[in-house]
Design a protein around this motif. Structure first.
Motif, mmCIF file in Angstrom:
data_model
loop_
_atom_site.group_PDB
_atom_site.id
_atom_site.type_symbol
_atom_site.label_atom_id
_atom_site.label_comp_id
_atom_site.label_asym_id
_atom_site.label_seq_id
_atom_site.Cartn_x
_atom_site.Cartn_y
_atom_site.Cartn_z
ATOM 1 N N ALA A 125 -0.165 -24.162 -10.846
ATOM 2 C CA ALA A 125 1.192 -24.103 -11.396
ATOM 3 C C ALA A 125 1.410 -22.760 -12.088
ATOM 4 C CB ALA A 125 1.405 -25.258 -12.379
ATOM 5 N N ALA A 126 2.673 -22.376 -12.118
ATOM 6 C CA ALA A 126 3.018 -21.088 -12.764
ATOM 7 C C ALA A 126 2.635 -21.134 -14.241
ATOM 8 C CB ALA A 126 4.495 -20.811 -12.607
ATOM 9 N N PRO A 127 2.031 -20.058 -14.745
ATOM 10 C CA PRO A 127 1.638 -20.025 -16.170
ATOM 11 C C PRO A 127 2.886 -20.119 -17.063
ATOM 12 C CG PRO A 127 1.529 -17.841 -15.252
ATOM 13 C CD PRO A 127 1.772 -18.771 -14.093
ATOM 14 N N PHE A 138 4.646 -8.244 -29.832
ATOM 15 C CA PHE A 138 5.460 -8.652 -28.677
ATOM 16 C C PHE A 138 4.950 -8.006 -27.396
ATOM 17 C CE2 PHE A 138 9.327 -9.279 -31.650
ATOM 18 C CZ PHE A 138 8.883 -10.565 -31.976
ATOM 19 N N ILE A 139 4.641 -6.731 -27.467
ATOM 20 C CA ILE A 139 4.177 -6.001 -26.274
ATOM 21 C C ILE A 139 2.874 -6.591 -25.750
ATOM 22 C CG2 ILE A 139 3.287 -3.771 -25.494
ATOM 23 C CD1 ILE A 139 5.339 -2.481 -27.404
ATOM 24 N N LYS A 140 1.962 -6.929 -26.652
ATOM 25 C CA LYS A 140 0.673 -7.508 -26.236
ATOM 26 C C LYS A 140 0.887 -8.845 -25.530
ATOM 27 C CE LYS A 140 -3.847 -8.761 -28.014
ATOM 28 N NZ LYS A 140 -4.719 -8.873 -29.215
ATOM 29 N N HIS A 141 1.804 -9.664 -26.103
ATOM 30 C CA HIS A 141 2.099 -10.954 -25.478
ATOM 31 C C HIS A 141 2.706 -10.744 -24.104
ATOM 32 C CE1 HIS A 141 2.966 -15.376 -26.405
ATOM 33 N NE2 HIS A 141 3.245 -15.184 -25.112
ATOM 34 N N GLU A 196 1.395 -11.938 -20.334
ATOM 35 C CA GLU A 196 2.189 -12.676 -19.361
ATOM 36 C C GLU A 196 2.274 -11.913 -18.037
ATOM 37 O OE1 GLU A 196 5.984 -13.859 -20.773
ATOM 38 O OE2 GLU A 196 5.185 -15.253 -22.279
ATOM 39 N N ILE A 197 2.480 -10.580 -18.170
ATOM 40 C CA ILE A 197 2.554 -9.768 -16.947
ATOM 41 C C ILE A 197 1.252 -9.886 -16.158
ATOM 42 C CG2 ILE A 197 2.627 -7.380 -16.125
ATOM 43 C CD1 ILE A 197 4.626 -6.824 -18.362
ATOM 44 N N SER A 198 0.110 -9.882 -16.854
ATOM 45 C CA SER A 198 -1.185 -9.983 -16.176
ATOM 46 C C SER A 198 -1.301 -11.308 -15.441
ATOM 47 C CB SER A 198 -2.295 -9.825 -17.202
ATOM 48 O OG SER A 198 -3.553 -9.978 -16.597
ATOM 49 N N GLU A 199 -0.889 -12.397 -16.104
ATOM 50 C CA GLU A 199 -0.963 -13.722 -15.454
ATOM 51 C C GLU A 199 -0.008 -13.792 -14.273
ATOM 52 O OE1 GLU A 199 -3.004 -16.200 -16.051
ATOM 53 O OE2 GLU A 199 -4.030 -15.082 -17.653
#
Length: 560
Positions: free
Chosen positions: A313-315, A274-277, A281-284
Motif C-alpha cells: 500500500a502507498a505510504p 519540514f524539509i526533512k519530513h 516522504e519523497i524517498s518512500e
C-alpha cells in the motif's frame, strides 16, 4: 711668633672701643685692655668708673699706665703685617679696569682704598699713614673708586662735602656762600645716611613685593595643580561614564542582535524539520514509483495481476498544502531595544545628576530674606526663611539705607524680595521649598535692577530666573523664554551660581534632575538671590516659599 700666627690673632690687638689696633695700650684692674685715650674718654663721659667689657664697677678711677709689653707686641704685629702686605702687593700691579695707586713711582700697584678727603687712591704701602696716623685715621676710606676729580666742585675746585636739599645736588663748602644763598644744606654724610635709609626701605619694599609675587606664583602654581588634579579626576570619571554608556549600548546591541538571531534560528529549525519530513516522504514515494514503474512494464498478464495484489500500500503522506514557514515579525524589535537603552541611559543620567547635585550642595550658604526690599504685600517669617503674599498692602517703615545704592527701593511693582546676602565672586547654592504653590519665580538678579517699575525678567535686564505659572507651566526666563518640559513638578528647587564661570543652574532636588542652566553669563555686579511667591490667587497660591537647609539625601555612586 711668626707673622702668619700674628695675623691669625689680629683680634687680640684691637681696642674694643675704637675697634682699631691699640694705641698706647693700658690694662684695667679687671684685666681688659684699651687704648689709653679711648678708656679715658669713655670714663670722662660717664658718671661711674665701669669696665666697658665686663661691666665691673671700680670704686676709684685708676691711674692708667701704658702696658709696654702689649705696646711692643702691637708694634711687632703692625710691622710684620706691613712687611707681608708689601711682599704681597709687589705682585698686584693694577690691571686694566682696576683702580691704580696714585702715589706709586714705579709700576702702579692696585689700590686697596680711596680716601674721600684726600681724593686719592692708595695701595697697601701708601695706605699705611691712614691706618696709623691719628689725624688721617679720621678720613673716610672706601673701596677703590675712579675719577675722584668728579668729587671736586667744578666751579670752586673744592671737595663736594655738602648736599643742597633745595636743588638736590652735591656742593662744596663755598657754594652756600656764593651760589646757593638761602638754600637748605646738610652734610653729605647726613644726606647719604638718609638716602641710604630710604634705599633700605625701598629695598625692603621691593623684597616684600618680590616675596608677595613669589607667593602669588606659588599660589597660582598650586591652583594650576589643583585644577589639573580636578581635570584628571573629571576626565577619569567622564571616561568611566562614557565607557559605561558604551558598554550599555553594546549590551543592548547584543541583546537586539540575539533576539533577531534567535527568531531566525527558530524559523530555520522549523523549516529544516519540514524539509526533512518531506525528503523522507519523497524517498518512500520514489521507491513506490520505481516498483510501480517496473511492474507496469511487465508483459506477463498473470504475473502483473498477481503482483498488483501483492503490491504494498502507498505510504502514508501528509497534506502539505497549508503547511508554511511564516517569517517572524521584527516590528518593534528596534524600538524595544532603543527604549531599553534609553532606560539604561536615564538610570546613568540620574546617577550623574545625583553626583552633580551632591557636589554643588557643598557650596550651600545660609540665606535670609531682606525685609527692607520686600514688596508691601509680602509677609515674611520672623526668622527670615519664609515668604508668602498677603491680601493687604502693609504700611512699612522707611529705612535709611534705601537711599543708598544697594537699598535704592523696595520692590513696589513686582511681588518679590531679595536675600540679605550678596555675592560678587565664587560659588554658592541654596534650596527653596515650592511645594503646594501654583505660581513662583526663583533665581538671582543684579543689585542695580530698578525695583520701582515692571521689568521683563531676562538676563539682558539683570535677571536669571525660572518660574511656574498655573501649576504646570514652567519656563526659564532667558529672553526669549524657554518652555521647560518636566516629568513632574519639583517640590524643592536648588539654585547654584558660579560667578566666575558665568553659570546659574536650577535643580529638582528630590528627583536629582537638572531643570535648566544659564551658561556663558557675564556678571559685573553683585548678585542677590531673588524670591517671588506671586499673588495669593484667592488662596490657591497661599503656600509660602521656604528657604530650606540642604539635606544630603543621595548616596555617592560614582567616585568623587
Amino acid at each position: 711668633m711668626s707673622a702668619g700666627s700674628n695675623l691669625r690673632s689680629e683680634d687680640q690687638f684691637l681696642c674694643s672701643i675704637c675697634l682699631d689696633l691699640f694705641t698706647d695700650p693700658v690694662s684695667t684692674p679687671c684685666g681688659h685692655n684699651f687704648c689709653k685715650t679711648c678708656i679715658n674718654q669713655h670714663w670722662d663721659s660717664t658718671s661711674s668708673c665701669q669696665c666697658p667689657i665686663c661691666k665691673k664697677l671700680l670704686e676709684t678711677r685708676p691711674l692708667m699706665e701704658v702696658n709696654t709689653f702689649i705696646k711692643e707686641m702691637v708694634a711687632q704685629f703692625r710691622h710684620e703685617a706691613q712687611q707681608k702686605a708689601r711682599s704681597s702687593s709687589e705682585q698686584q700691579a693694577a690691571r686694566p679696569g682696576e683702580v691704580p695707586c696714585d702715589f706709586c713711582s714705579g709700576p702702579r700697584l692696585k689700590a686697596l682704598k680711596s680716601c674721600l678727603v684726600c681724593l686719592a687712591s692708595y695701595c697697601q704701602t701708601h695706605l699705611e699713614p691712614h691706618l696709623t696716623s691719628s689725624r688721617l685715621k679720621r678720613h673716610q676710606l672706601v673701596d677703590p673708586v675712579e675719577n675722584l676729580e668728579d668729587r671736586m666742585c667744578l666751579k670752586h675746585d673744592q671737595p663736594l662735602q655738602l648736599f643742597c636739599q633745595t636743588d638736590q645736588t652735591c656742593v662744596c663748602s663755598l657754594c652756600p656762600v656764593l651760589d646757593h644763598k638761602a638754600h637748605e644744606f646738610v652734610l653729605l654724610r647726613e644726606e647719604y645716611e638718609g638716602k641710604k635709609a630710604e634705599l633700605r626701605n625701598t629695598e625692603a619694599e621691593v623684597q616684600q613685593m618680590i616675596q608677595e609675587r613669589r607667593l602669588k606664583i606659588q599660589d597660582l602654581r598650586e591652583s594650576v595643580k589643583i585644577s589639573e588634579d580636578a581635570a584628571d579626576r573629571e576626565k577619569a570619571e567622564g571616561l568611566q561614564v562614557f565607557s559605561d554608556l558604551m558598554d550599555s549600548v553594546e549590551r543592548n546591541k547584543k541583546r537586539f542582535m540575539k533576539e533577531i538571531e534567535d527568531k531566525q534560528k527558530t524559523i530555520k529549525k522549523q523549516a529544516e524539520g519540514f524539509i526533512k519530513h518531506l525528503e523522507q516522504e519523497i524517498s518512500e514515494l520514489m521507491k513506490r514509483s520505481s516498483e510501480v514503474k517496473q511492474l507496469s512494464r511487465s508483459e506477463d498478464h498473470l504475473h502483473l495481476l498477481q503482483s498488483c495484489r501483492n503490491l504494498k500500500a502507498a505510504p502514508p503522506t501528509k497534506n502539505w498544502t497549508e503547511v508554511r514557514v511564516h517569517p517572524p515579525s521584527y516590528e518593534g524589535t528596534v524600538m524595544r531595544a532603543v527604549v531599553q537603552l534609553e532606560q539604561n541611559l536615564m538610570e546613568k543620567m540620574k546617577e550623574l545628576f545625583e553626583l552633580e547635585l551632591k557636589r554643588v550642595q557643598k557650596f550651600e550658604v545660609d540665606l535670609t530674606l531682606d525685609p527692607k526690599t520686600a514688596n508691601p504685600y509680602l509677609i515674611l517669617s520672623e526668622d527670615g526663611k519664609q515668604v508668602h503674599c498677603g491680601d493687604v498692602r502693609k504700611r512699612l517703615p522707611v529705612y535709611q539705607e534705601r537711599f543708598s545704592y544697594i537699598y535704592q527701593e523696595r520692590f513696589s511693582y513686582s511681588v518679590s524680595v531679595f536675600g540679605t546676602q550678596s555675592f560678587s565672586s565664587g560659588r554658592f547654592y541654596f534650596e527653596v521649598q515650592v511645594k503646594g504653590k501654583t505660581h513662583w519665580t526663583l533665581g538671582v538678579a543684579r543689585e542695580s535692577i530698578n525695583r520701582k517699575r515692571s521689568l521683563t525678567a531676562s538676563p539682558q535686564n539683570g535677571f536669571w530666573t525660572v518660574r511656574l505659572r498655573n501649576g504646570n507651566e514652567y519656563k526659564a526666563l532667558a529672553g526669549p523664554s524657554v518652555h521647560l518640559s518636566l516629568q513632574s513638578g519639583p517640590e524643592k528647587v536648588g539654585v547654584f551660581v558660579d560667578y566666575e564661570e558665568g553659570l546659574v543652574s536650577f535643580y529638582d532636588v528630590d528627583a536629582a534632575a537638572l531643570i535648566y542652566s544659564f551658561t556663558g553669563c557675564c556678571f559685573s555686579q553683585q548678585l542677590y538671590p531673588i524670591f517671588s511667591p506671586h499673588d495669593n490667587d484667592k488662596g490657591d497660591n497661599s503656600a509660602p516659599l521656604i528657604i530650606c537647609p540642604v539635606s544630603q539625601m543621595f548616596p555617592l555612586k560614582l567616585h568623587e
